[in-house]
Design an enzyme around this catalytic site. Structure first.
Site, PDB file in Angstrom:
ATOM      1  N   ASP A 148       0.821  -1.251   0.053  1.00  0.00           N
ATOM      2  CA  ASP A 148      -0.123  -0.047   0.032  1.00  0.00           C
ATOM      3  C   ASP A 148       0.749   1.227  -0.239  1.00  0.00           C
ATOM      4  O   ASP A 148       2.287   1.055   0.174  1.00  0.00           O
ATOM      5  CB  ASP A 148      -0.821   0.013   1.217  1.00  0.00           C
ATOM      6  CG  ASP A 148      -1.693   0.929   1.153  1.00  0.00           C
ATOM      7  OD1 ASP A 148      -2.479   1.562   0.271  1.00  0.00           O
ATOM      8  OD2 ASP A 148      -2.342   1.459   2.469  1.00  0.00           O
ATOM      9  N   GLU A 167       2.570   5.059  -3.968  1.00  0.00           N
ATOM     10  CA  GLU A 167       2.331   5.917  -5.017  1.00  0.00           C
ATOM     11  C   GLU A 167       3.892   6.641  -5.281  1.00  0.00           C
ATOM     12  O   GLU A 167       4.020   7.016  -6.540  1.00  0.00           O
ATOM     13  CB  GLU A 167       1.287   7.092  -4.925  1.00  0.00           C
ATOM     14  CG  GLU A 167      -0.129   6.471  -4.892  1.00  0.00           C
ATOM     15  CD  GLU A 167      -0.234   5.570  -3.605  1.00  0.00           C
ATOM     16  OE1 GLU A 167       0.064   5.628  -2.838  1.00  0.00           O
ATOM     17  OE2 GLU A 167      -1.182   4.630  -3.956  1.00  0.00           O
ATOM     18  N   ASP A 200      -8.949   3.998  -1.839  1.00  0.00           N
ATOM     19  CA  ASP A 200     -10.062   4.587  -0.737  1.00  0.00           C
ATOM     20  C   ASP A 200     -11.273   5.244  -1.205  1.00  0.00           C
ATOM     21  O   ASP A 200     -11.522   6.196  -1.262  1.00  0.00           O
ATOM     22  CB  ASP A 200      -9.265   5.369   0.053  1.00  0.00           C
ATOM     23  CG  ASP A 200      -8.149   5.024   0.900  1.00  0.00           C
ATOM     24  OD1 ASP A 200      -7.983   3.345   0.773  1.00  0.00           O
ATOM     25  OD2 ASP A 200      -7.383   5.555   1.309  1.00  0.00           O
TER      26      ASP A 200
HETATM   27  C1  GLC Z   1      -4.679   3.185   3.106  1.00  0.00           C
HETATM   28  C2  GLC Z   1      -5.277   2.107   1.988  1.00  0.00           C
HETATM   29  C3  GLC Z   1      -6.211   1.446   3.008  1.00  0.00           C
HETATM   30  C4  GLC Z   1      -5.691   1.001   4.320  1.00  0.00           C
HETATM   31  C5  GLC Z   1      -5.290   2.212   4.962  1.00  0.00           C
HETATM   32  C6  GLC Z   1      -4.326   1.794   6.368  1.00  0.00           C
HETATM   33  O1  GLC Z   1      -5.720   4.218   3.136  1.00  0.00           O
HETATM   34  O2  GLC Z   1      -5.719   2.501   0.805  1.00  0.00           O
HETATM   35  O3  GLC Z   1      -6.590   0.328   2.113  1.00  0.00           O
HETATM   36  O4  GLC Z   1      -6.794   0.343   5.097  1.00  0.00           O
HETATM   37  O5  GLC Z   1      -4.359   2.905   4.430  1.00  0.00           O
HETATM   38  O6  GLC Z   1      -3.323   0.826   5.903  1.00  0.00           O
END
Ligand code: GLC
Length: 824
Positions: free
Chosen positions: A432, A435, A508
């Site tokens: 995650d 980017e 998200d």
């Molecule tokens: C980011 C991700 C989400 C995750 C969060 C905490 O917002 O997109 O899916 O739950 O981080 O890790």
């Protein structure tokens, strides 16, 4: 100065500035700190000569050079070197440029040069250096420059801003570009690619998390594609600034693009995948239902949720641990207070068929007592700024440094860090924030330096590939650590070619009906942009869905290639049984349907991997010649046999459905309907409209609580009668190894042909895998005649019947070659 000029005057100034769009100039004028100075774009002039080197042709105007390379019979690449010297020919997206070419030749006329393959002709006009591509069979010009390729010097960083402008035909529509919000058809809009952490993104918000600079144009019923392989911040304009022009440009790098011939949209996508690769076959369990939340902790809560699935008899294959499983958000560590014995927990979960997937982020906490940070620091693997300071930014753990994943040695190191988690039994990994996202600043500053596979570059060049290289490191590391087992990886950010390393989710999103609609479009768009294994956070990440919205989302998710529910930590609990009845039962029914259809779903994934077909196919792709379909975006087929019509409106009990050419059976009622028509179909909460193409064979497994719960002892084959011949296929193998690369699999092809009085089914089998079952159990739907006799390989079957749904039921051995069903 800006305040003294009214909008009309701005317009006039804008029009007098050479080569600059109105919008850009008005932006300059509205920015009081920017001096208004004419931006000088330089254009290619006239062609002074051409030189051939193998499959490459070099055109020159005396200063700039253009390379035209014949990649295959249907793909041609164009590159521009403003001052004659090309950059290194390296791409993260395209590992091997040259493909098979049967023949090509160069011809010169008074006005132009023409390079022809067996299918396409690329013309370069001598007087003004305009490049065009035409179909050899129809002569139709598919894509042509409206102005010569051009560029502008970048004084600050060196190099050039590079631009291409093409004609946009009056009836032309555009699709693709991967991760974009809003309507599927891109005509009349402008986009930017710069991977962005877009929490709670909105309809039409741009840019989002991923960069896929590949689009498909369709005009006069024929398609072509353009892949602008440039990792810098890039832009696309599909007839927005000028209704008759399509442009793409980037803040640096080379003007390098591939023209990909159709004429069908499916051909374009398949050919794009020959350049950038397909998704490998995922482990079969990855195609089951997955349950996620930020975060499930402590261990007792994880166990409770996992057991909840089993006690509610709702199938589920994986449960996810979001960042809270870590010690202070340090990657590759455990919070021992919440998870005192992860190995035991993971094993116990596995005993009830539940795999564990954990998150790993790129930000590594600056902490000299933390082994990952210490190792990365000693090895000098973290990114640095232009003057050699470390790139530091705040993410979940606080102050972090970031591995430079564009360095192969860093990828190798980071991939190896998963060893302990793999040994503990963790089955999947979720990358995650890649980017890369940085709190406050958004991302890294431009001056951060990257290794870029030894070709070097600033963050301007590496930003859009950072996430893809992170998940590549994860995938490659796991492949080594897991021996012959298929890794399961998920990424948020990526660039073209990311499908070789991971599946994706759309980030998200929000628990609204608008986001349900958006997610439906996003997954289809990703699918036709070469990233087929995609899903949304079912239920919406932030905000609160009610039972109806959640259930409608589960229904859509049943036909999303990646099926995972996820929610933010500050929302109410959100498991499929959290909303009570009738929602729990309906959610169960659809999740069970996902498992029933597993052999079909798995076969569609194989078809993608092997042949490059997209998994989800929008109506625009199914019938590109029907322009109305360029605007129909809320239905798609999963593979080519099942048409999915999700219900996207609150309170709806029916919806309008367009059925494409051919005949279609209502999956629930078995009613047979003619295609090329719209229908109003009942769609009560428990019934999302689904249709099966007449003539299909749709295989089914018995419902399992997770993939591999029991050996399959019988395969159901649902045969949908048609008065014409239709082919279907089934792929089967072990489900989690790479043995399929050594041909250890089975590909069964079924052909079904009815003639009003009889029905014939033939089977061919190829491959070396032996399934666990010996029998096929048939449900033949829609038989229009009274059955007199059934023969399997000329042996009569006397034991057949019709059930309460008028389905013809009988059995055969799995290795039959032909079945004849005769009418009276
Ligand atoms: C980011 C991700 C989400 C995750 C969060 C905490 O917002 O997109 O899916 O739950 O981080 O890790």
């Amino acid at each position: 100065m800006a305040e003294d000029i009214n909008n009309d005057e701005k317009q006039i100034i804008a029009e007098t500035i050479v080569g600059e769009t109105t919008e850009e100039v008005v932006q300059h004028l509205n920015n009081p700190v920017t001096d208004l100075k004419p931006i000088v774009k330089q254009y290619l002039t006239e062609v002074k000569g051409v030189k051939k080197e193998g499959n490459k042709f070099y055109f020159s105007d005396g200063n700039a050079r253009v390379e035209v390379r014949v990649v295959s019979d249907e793909i041609i690449r164009v590159r521009l070197a403003p001052h004659g010297v090309f950059l290194d020919d390296f791409s993260y997206a395209v590992p091997v440029v040259d493909q098979r070419v049967t023949t090509f030749r160069l011809e010169e006329t008074e006005t132009h040069y023409a390079i022809s393959t067996s299918t396409v002709t690329c013309k370069v006009s001598k007087a003004d250096f305009l490049v065009s591509f035409a179909d050899n069979t129809t002569g139709m010009v598919m894509s042509e420059d409206a102005s010569p390729m051009h560029w502008e010097e970048n004084v600050e960083f060196g190099g050039y801003y590079v631009f291409a402008t093409k004609d946009c035909k009056s009836e032309e529509n555009f699709f693709g570009l991967g991760d974009k919000s809003g309507n599927m058809n891109l005509r009349g809009r402008k986009f930017q690619n710069w991977n962005t952490d877009a929490y709670s993104f909105g309809w039409d918000q741009d840019p989002l998390y991923r960069t896929i600079p590949f689009y498909i144009g369709i005009h006069e019923s024929a398609s072509y594609g353009i892949f602008f392989d440039n990792t810098f911040r890039s832009y696309f304009d599909f007839g927005r600034e000028n209704n008759d022009k399509t442009s793409f440009w980037a803040d640096g790098g080379e003007l390098q693009y591939y023209y990909i011939h159709g004429p069908h949209m499916m051909d374009v996508v398949k050919r794009y995948q020959t350049l950038t690769g397909t998704h490998k076959l995922p482990p079969k369990w990855a195609l089951g239902y997955h349950q996620c939340r930020w975060s499930y902790y402590p261990e007792s809560r994880v166990r409770e949720v996992a057991e909840g699935f089993r006690s509610n008899q709702i199938p589920c294959d994986a449960i996810y641990l979001d960042i809270d499983y870590m010690d202070g958000y340090r990657c590759f560590t455990w919070n021992k207070k919440y998870f005192p014995d992860p190995k035991k927990m993971i094993k116990d979960l596995l005993n009830i068929g539940m795999k564990t997937v954990v998150m790993i982020d790129p930000g590594i906490k600056v902490d000299d007592n933390y082994w990952v940070f210490k190792e990365g620091k000693e090895k000098n693997f973290f990114c640095r700024r232009s003057d050699d300071y470390f790139m530091e930014g705040h993410v979940w753990p606080g102050r972090c440094q970031f591995p430079d994943f564009t360095n192969p040695a860093v990828r190798e190191w980071f991939g190896g860090l998963y060893k302990e988690l793999v040994e503990l039994g963790v089955a999947g990994f979720w990358n995650d924030m890649n980017e890369p996202a940085v709190f406050g600043a958004g991302t890294f500053p431009n001056d951060v330096r990257h290794n870029y596979e030894g070709y070097r570059g600033s963050h301007r060049k590496a930003h859009n590939v950072y996430g893809m290289q992170m998940v590549r490191s994860t995938y490659d590391g796991l492949k080594k650590l897991m021996r012959n087992k298929r890794p399961f990886t998920i990424t948020r950010a990526g660039y073209s070619g990311m499908q070789r390393y991971a599946c994706v989710w759309t980030g998200d999103n929000v628990a609204t009906w608008e986001h349900l609609k958006l997610g439906n479009i996003q997954c289809q768009r990703m699918s036709i942009s070469g990233v087929p294994f995609c899903g949304t956070d079912i239920g919406g990440f932030s905000g609160e869905p009610d039972g109806e919205l959640f259930t409608r989302w589960i229904q859509l998710g049943t036909f999303s290639p990646f099926m995972r529910a996820h929610s933010a930590g500050d929302t109410s609990v959100r498991e499929p049984w959290s909303f009570g009845e009738p929602f729990t039962s309906i959610n169960r029914k659809f999740i069970e349907l996902r498992y029933r259809l597993m052999p079909y779903i798995y076969s569609v994934f194989w078809e993608h991997h092997r042949y490059g077909f997209p998994i989800l196919r929008p109506l625009a792709m199914l019938e590109q010649e029907n322009i109305s379909n360029h605007f129909r975006q809320d239905e798609f087929t999963f593979g080519d046999k099942i048409l999915v019509c999700p219900v996207l409106e609150q309170g709806a009990t029916s919806r309008t459905v367009y059925l494409p050419k051919g005949q279609w059976y209502n999956f629930w009622t078995h009613e047979l309907l003619n295609g090329e028509n719209e229908y109003n179909i009942e769609a009560k909460l428990e019934d999302m409209p689904l249709f099966v193409r007449a003539g299909s064979v749709v295989p089914e497994y018995p419902v399992m609580q997770y993939v591999g719960e029991k050996p399959i002892d019988e395969l159901w084959l649902n045969v949908y009668y048609a008065d014409y011949e239709v082919n279907s296929f089934l792929f089967e193998d072990h489900g989690d190894t790479f043995a399929y690369e050594q041909d250890i699999y089975l590909e069964k092809k079924f052909s079904v042909r009815g003639d009003g009085k009889n029905l014939f089914i033939e089977q061919t089998i190829e491959g070396l895998y032996t399934p666990t079952y010996e029998l096929y159990d048939y449900n033949v739907i829609g038989v229009p005649f009274k059955v007199s006799k059934i023969y399997v390989d000329d042996k009569e079957v006397t034991d057949f019947s019709f059930d309460d749904k008028k389905r013809l039921r009988f059995k055969s051995n799995k290795n039959f070659m032909n079945i004849k069903i005769f009418g009276v």
